[in-house]
Design a protein around this motif. Sequence first.
Motif, mmCIF file in Angstrom:
data_model
loop_
_atom_site.group_PDB
_atom_site.id
_atom_site.type_symbol
_atom_site.label_atom_id
_atom_site.label_comp_id
_atom_site.label_asym_id
_atom_site.label_seq_id
_atom_site.Cartn_x
_atom_site.Cartn_y
_atom_site.Cartn_z
ATOM 1 N N THR A 190 37.046 35.033 36.832
ATOM 2 C CA THR A 190 36.163 36.085 36.321
ATOM 3 C C THR A 190 35.768 35.904 34.863
ATOM 4 N N GLY A 191 36.565 35.141 34.121
ATOM 5 C CA GLY A 191 36.313 35.012 32.697
ATOM 6 C C GLY A 191 36.939 36.121 31.869
ATOM 7 N N ALA A 192 37.687 37.023 32.509
ATOM 8 C CA ALA A 192 38.367 38.100 31.779
ATOM 9 C C ALA A 192 39.507 37.506 30.947
ATOM 10 N N LYS A 193 39.763 38.086 29.777
ATOM 11 C CA LYS A 193 40.842 37.625 28.916
ATOM 12 C C LYS A 193 42.204 38.018 29.474
ATOM 13 N N HIS A 194 42.264 39.189 30.141
ATOM 14 C CA HIS A 194 43.522 39.686 30.684
ATOM 15 C C HIS A 194 43.306 40.177 32.111
ATOM 16 N N ALA A 195 44.278 39.937 32.978
ATOM 17 C CA ALA A 195 44.264 40.450 34.347
ATOM 18 C C ALA A 195 45.670 40.941 34.672
ATOM 19 N N ILE A 196 45.761 42.207 35.105
ATOM 20 C CA ILE A 196 47.063 42.843 35.330
ATOM 21 C C ILE A 196 47.095 43.382 36.759
ATOM 22 N N GLY A 197 47.968 42.816 37.587
ATOM 23 C CA GLY A 197 48.056 43.213 38.984
ATOM 24 C C GLY A 197 48.766 44.537 39.162
ATOM 25 N N VAL A 198 48.184 45.420 39.992
ATOM 26 C CA VAL A 198 48.782 46.718 40.302
ATOM 27 C C VAL A 198 48.769 46.920 41.819
ATOM 28 N N ALA A 199 49.279 48.067 42.261
ATOM 29 C CA ALA A 199 49.550 48.262 43.685
ATOM 30 C C ALA A 199 48.303 48.508 44.533
ATOM 31 N N SER A 200 47.224 49.003 43.928
ATOM 32 C CA SER A 200 46.008 49.290 44.692
ATOM 33 C C SER A 200 44.834 49.478 43.738
ATOM 34 N N GLY A 201 43.631 49.466 44.298
ATOM 35 C CA GLY A 201 42.456 49.773 43.499
ATOM 36 C C GLY A 201 42.479 51.194 42.980
ATOM 37 N N THR A 202 42.990 52.107 43.787
ATOM 38 C CA THR A 202 43.100 53.513 43.358
ATOM 39 C C THR A 202 44.025 53.632 42.158
ATOM 40 N N ASP A 203 45.195 52.998 42.225
ATOM 41 C CA ASP A 203 46.107 53.006 41.088
ATOM 42 C C ASP A 203 45.448 52.403 39.849
ATOM 43 N N GLY A 232 40.331 40.097 50.081
ATOM 44 C CA GLY A 232 41.194 41.136 50.641
ATOM 45 C C GLY A 232 42.593 40.628 50.940
ATOM 46 N N ALA A 233 43.575 41.472 50.681
ATOM 47 C CA ALA A 233 44.976 41.132 50.933
ATOM 48 C C ALA A 233 45.352 41.450 52.379
ATOM 49 N N TYR A 234 46.634 41.273 52.699
ATOM 50 C CA TYR A 234 47.173 41.708 53.991
ATOM 51 C C TYR A 234 47.942 43.013 53.803
ATOM 52 N N GLY A 235 47.386 43.858 52.966
ATOM 53 C CA GLY A 235 47.961 45.151 52.626
ATOM 54 C C GLY A 235 47.213 45.662 51.414
ATOM 55 N N ASP A 236 47.796 46.591 50.663
ATOM 56 C CA ASP A 236 47.142 47.111 49.471
ATOM 57 C C ASP A 236 47.391 46.205 48.275
ATOM 58 N N GLY A 237 46.483 46.267 47.326
ATOM 59 C CA GLY A 237 46.624 45.533 46.076
ATOM 60 C C GLY A 237 45.457 45.843 45.179
ATOM 61 N N GLY A 238 45.657 45.736 43.878
ATOM 62 C CA GLY A 238 44.590 45.987 42.925
ATOM 63 C C GLY A 238 44.789 45.184 41.659
ATOM 64 N N MET A 239 43.766 45.202 40.797
ATOM 65 C CA MET A 239 43.820 44.448 39.546
ATOM 66 C C MET A 239 43.028 45.188 38.489
ATOM 67 N N ILE A 240 43.579 45.209 37.271
ATOM 68 C CA ILE A 240 42.876 45.731 36.108
ATOM 69 C C ILE A 240 42.553 44.553 35.202
#
Length: 373
Positions: free
Chosen positions: A49-62, A194-202
């Motif tokens: 993506t070219g983003a400087k930081h990527a932080i994985g979280v539990a879902s897009g909603t989170d 898409g994952a095989y469950g929930d997942g998100g990223m900031i």
Amino acid sequence: MKVNFYTSQREYNEKKAEFDKAIFDVIEKGSFILGPNVTKFEEEIKNYTGAKHAIGVASGTDALVIASHILGFTDGKEVITSPFTFLASTSCIAKHNAKPVFVDIDEETFEINTSKLEEKITSNTAGIIPIHLFSQMNNMDKIMEIASKNDLRVLEDAAEAFGMRWKGNGDSYKHSGTIGDFGIFSFFPTKTLGAYGDGGMIVTNNDDLAQKTKMFRVHGASKKYHYDYIGYNSRLDSIQAAVLSVKLKYIDEAIKKRETIANWYMDKLSDCEYVRFPKIKGDQKPVYYVFNILAEKRDELADFLKENEIGYSIYYPIPLHLQKCFSYLGHKKGDFPVSEKISSEILALPIYPEITEEEVDFVCETIKKFYRK
């Protein structure tokens, strides 16, 4: 012929050995939460993506809830967004006792109507949440110009927009989510990635926001059992990260296939006068996460598709300003007429990289058959 709206099995069967190895490697190593697989995937997202930081979280909603909290979308502040979207794009505002302020959508793109943004800004406005829906991004040039002029924070809801890029008046294309203060992605199984469950990223390009996000996802801790904030328990798990790393290797191929399928639909339905397509606006690279049509007699057509074992979805049947959970905002029918009109006509057809042209033919012929009745 039965045509599923979405299926994960075909992709899994095509790459079964890779997926199985990725999953069992995590189990064998026993590192399930914020382990090396998550760190690796975060680096891959940064590179893509070219983003400087990527932080994985539990879902897009989170991701939306956490980013809204950090940006100060709280305690009576007003945040401008669209009523034509999934609940999470607005519940993240309400969760922190901020006030959602809706702006109607553009009838041709279904994105927020940027020409109406400034009239909703008050001295209490804290930010804007543009939602990159279905196949394209909002006019980010205009949104960032308005935000800069009014000292507002921008949280890009790119839950559906992985792979989309905006150039606009700029010198180069920028990936969705990397233009505002924060961007978020959802890895819900049906998504382009898409994952095989929930997942998100900031994602963010701001060092301070990134550091704060890393703390917020682990209860607000700067180090174990040392809490600087009241945070969240929201972490991308290692198995999902491993699956997503496999899928990310093939993402450009998947995006190209989605474009091919979208073109099949547009070509095969071009002679059907009862169906219209959204328009792509602005200098950008769209991704056909969803393929929507606007259809006359939409509900009857949906019933006919169901009778013929064709999957479909309606994004979204009721705009958020008319949902019971937002009744406290005091909106009524007619307040956002474009959103209400589109919600009565929109219909999403099956699209995923593994769908066949024969299946698309069947979907299109069934739609035409309905209108010939």
